[in-house]
Design a protein around this motif. Structure first.
Motif, mmCIF file in Angstrom:
data_model
loop_
_atom_site.group_PDB
_atom_site.id
_atom_site.type_symbol
_atom_site.label_atom_id
_atom_site.label_comp_id
_atom_site.label_asym_id
_atom_site.label_seq_id
_atom_site.Cartn_x
_atom_site.Cartn_y
_atom_site.Cartn_z
ATOM 1 N N PHE A 7 2.412 -10.878 -5.141
ATOM 2 C CA PHE A 7 2.239 -9.714 -5.369
ATOM 3 C C PHE A 7 1.476 -8.895 -4.216
ATOM 4 O O PHE A 7 0.815 -9.584 -3.503
ATOM 5 N N SER A 8 1.809 -7.571 -4.071
ATOM 6 C CA SER A 8 1.225 -6.803 -2.970
ATOM 7 C C SER A 8 -0.044 -6.202 -3.519
ATOM 8 O O SER A 8 -0.224 -5.743 -4.615
ATOM 9 N N GLY A 9 -1.183 -5.917 -2.633
ATOM 10 C CA GLY A 9 -2.248 -5.237 -3.029
ATOM 11 C C GLY A 9 -1.950 -3.645 -2.778
ATOM 12 O O GLY A 9 -2.696 -2.781 -2.723
ATOM 13 N N SER A 10 -0.601 -3.408 -2.329
ATOM 14 C CA SER A 10 -0.180 -2.114 -2.346
ATOM 15 C C SER A 10 0.923 -1.638 -3.166
ATOM 16 O O SER A 10 1.860 -2.547 -3.358
ATOM 17 N N ILE A 11 0.959 -0.333 -3.558
ATOM 18 C CA ILE A 11 2.211 0.117 -4.423
ATOM 19 C C ILE A 11 2.727 1.215 -3.831
ATOM 20 O O ILE A 11 3.767 1.831 -4.247
ATOM 21 N N ARG A 12 2.361 1.470 -2.678
ATOM 22 C CA ARG A 12 2.930 2.473 -2.017
ATOM 23 C C ARG A 12 4.635 2.047 -1.708
ATOM 24 O O ARG A 12 4.954 0.858 -1.188
#
Length: 189
Positions: A7-12
């Protein structure tokens, strides 16, 4: 076959780190790992507040994430850098997953896990100032973090715009292979 949660720590929507973790998840699969790629946007959580937790218990999405963490052998995390540290979304997610629940230690979802850390940034540091902070958090939770890490500076020019691939993927593939091998070895114990 090790199971890796990515997973990514960004949801942009156009986040470099979302792009990076997708490529890394594909590389994990190619290296023989069963890989689950999630988007933290699908697991919205309120900011952690102990009073809210005492009153309402854990949010459903925190419980869903806990179950995902427990079902996997390794974590693959790509994160941006916010003011030289971990973004609030990522920290909040890790905090909620670490909460005790119905007598079960909050550290259980992190127990016997290995993690690889990735970062991409449009700046010259490529997220390098954030990575030690993330390492410290994960180590505190009991996660074995691989000594190697991947950082992509000047991310706007690091991806091939035609096919979305990294222009220089060798270091990423090397780290992913190390994650798969380490997770496989730990899962056999």
């Amino acid at each position: 076959m090790p199971r890796i949660l990515a997973f990514s720590g960004s949801i942009r929507r156009d986040s470099w780190n979302r792009r990076l973790v997708r490529l890394a998840a594909d590389a994990c699969r190619a290296a023989g790992a069963e890989t689950t790629l999630i988007d933290l946007a699908d697991y919205p959580l309120p900011l952690y507040n102990g009073d809210d937790e005492a009153r309402d218990g854990l949010p459903d999405n925190a419980l869903r994430l806990k179950a995902l963490f427990k079902a996997h052998d390794a974590l693959l995390i790509a994160s941006p850098e916010y003011n030289g540290s971990v973004p609030p979304l990522l920290k909040n997610t890790l905090d909620w997953v670490s909460r005790e629940w119905q007598g079960e230690s909050g550290l259980l979802p992190y127990r016997n896990k290995v993690a690889a850390m990735l970062a991409a940034s449009p700046g010259q540091y490529g997220g390098m100032r954030m990575l030690p902070h993330l390492r410290q958090i994960l180590n505190t939770l009991g996660v074995l973090v691989l000594p190697g890490q991947f950082s992509l500076a000047h991310a706007a020019s690091g991806f091939d715009e035609e096919n979305g691939a990294l222009k220089a993927p060798a270091r990423l593939h090397e780290l992913v292979l190390q994650l798969v091998k380490t997770a496989d070895a730990l899962a056999e114990e």
